[in-house]
Design a protein around this motif. Sequence first.
Motif, PDB file in Angstrom:
ATOM      1  N   GLY A 206      33.066  30.533  46.950  1.00 18.17           N
ATOM      2  CA  GLY A 206      33.332  30.904  48.260  1.00 18.17           C
ATOM      3  C   GLY A 206      34.553  30.797  47.905  1.00 18.17           C
ATOM      4  N   TRP A 207      35.674  30.275  46.820  1.00 17.18           N
ATOM      5  CA  TRP A 207      37.294  31.070  47.231  1.00 17.18           C
ATOM      6  C   TRP A 207      37.560  32.314  46.598  1.00 17.18           C
ATOM      7  CZ3 TRP A 207      40.708  26.376  46.563  1.00 17.18           C
ATOM      8  CH2 TRP A 207      40.570  25.589  46.820  1.00 17.18           C
ATOM      9  N   PRO A 208      36.728  32.463  45.049  1.00 22.73           N
ATOM     10  CA  PRO A 208      37.092  33.631  44.747  1.00 22.73           C
ATOM     11  C   PRO A 208      36.137  34.869  45.921  1.00 22.73           C
ATOM     12  CG  PRO A 208      35.797  33.115  42.746  1.00 22.73           C
ATOM     13  CD  PRO A 208      36.054  32.138  44.134  1.00 22.73           C
ATOM     14  N   ALA A 209      35.307  34.693  46.488  1.00 22.51           N
ATOM     15  CA  ALA A 209      35.192  35.829  47.355  1.00 22.51           C
ATOM     16  C   ALA A 209      36.220  35.537  48.970  1.00 22.51           C
ATOM     17  CB  ALA A 209      33.433  35.359  48.126  1.00 22.51           C
ATOM     18  N   LEU A 210      36.088  34.494  48.841  1.00 27.99           N
ATOM     19  CA  LEU A 210      38.170  34.563  49.913  1.00 27.99           C
ATOM     20  C   LEU A 210      39.130  35.043  49.660  1.00 27.99           C
ATOM     21  CD1 LEU A 210      38.605  33.385  52.746  1.00 27.99           C
ATOM     22  CD2 LEU A 210      39.270  31.330  51.322  1.00 27.99           C
TER      23      LEU A 210
END
Length: 276
Positions: A206-210
């Motif tokens: 989820g960090w890249p999407a964040l």
Amino acid sequence: MRICLLTPAPDHPLLAATTALLKPRHQVEWLDPGATDSFPDPDGLADVYLLKTRTPRALALARFLEQHGAPVLNSAASTGLCQDRTLMAQVALRAGLPFVATRTEPSLRRFEAAGELAGPVVVKSRTSRRHDLVARVDDATRLRELAERWADEPVVIQPFTPNSGWDHKLWVVGDQVFAGLRRSELAAGGTDKRTRPLAPDALPAGWPALALRVGEVFALDVYGVDLLDAGGGTPVIVDINAFPGIRGQAGAPEALAALALRTAAGSRPPRVAVGP
């Protein structure tokens, strides 16, 4: 295509590498906003401008270019928004981003005099700029030391987030995410500024999407997001930067060159901030 770099340092590694990729087929020029008192002729503007400086003069020039129809990456409004840490926090939290809680004080002297220090905090200059104030404060003695030097500095106060001592640096160029680890300047031995490259797929889920979501919220096309792991992969955003250096990231110059050409051709209009 004509691509213009708005910067006092066109030899910056990212810009130099991007220029080398573009020059065989395109015209690349540069303009230092601080070295001229006049704005370009509106009838002879470049196809796209890359804003790699954040001075008031640079932002005024970027606004002028935008008013005359030239695309600027990033826009003057988005770049300015990322300089004000109070507005940055307000926009991020209102959008539901996991931004660190942020309190604003008109001066460090006033915060020190109020005697409201509770637990370790991070004190930062409200205005993000080179050589600004960023310091961890654990006790009244340390706060007093800083207040003697930065007495009238408008500041933001943020709770210190316990972490591993490493900052996760995420950079986005268009829709491409790059990542690295850097020793936190607030950690013991935090003077090492070298960045360890980190594959985006090695980041917590989820960090890249964040990081991409930050670009949507702040209307940024080239930007950085500083994240801390608050435990169990839970991220806390502690800073957002417009057009950072992105040094040593394989593929970043290629991504920037491609973004500049898409924007110049009109296939990707630059994002425009709607205000805080």
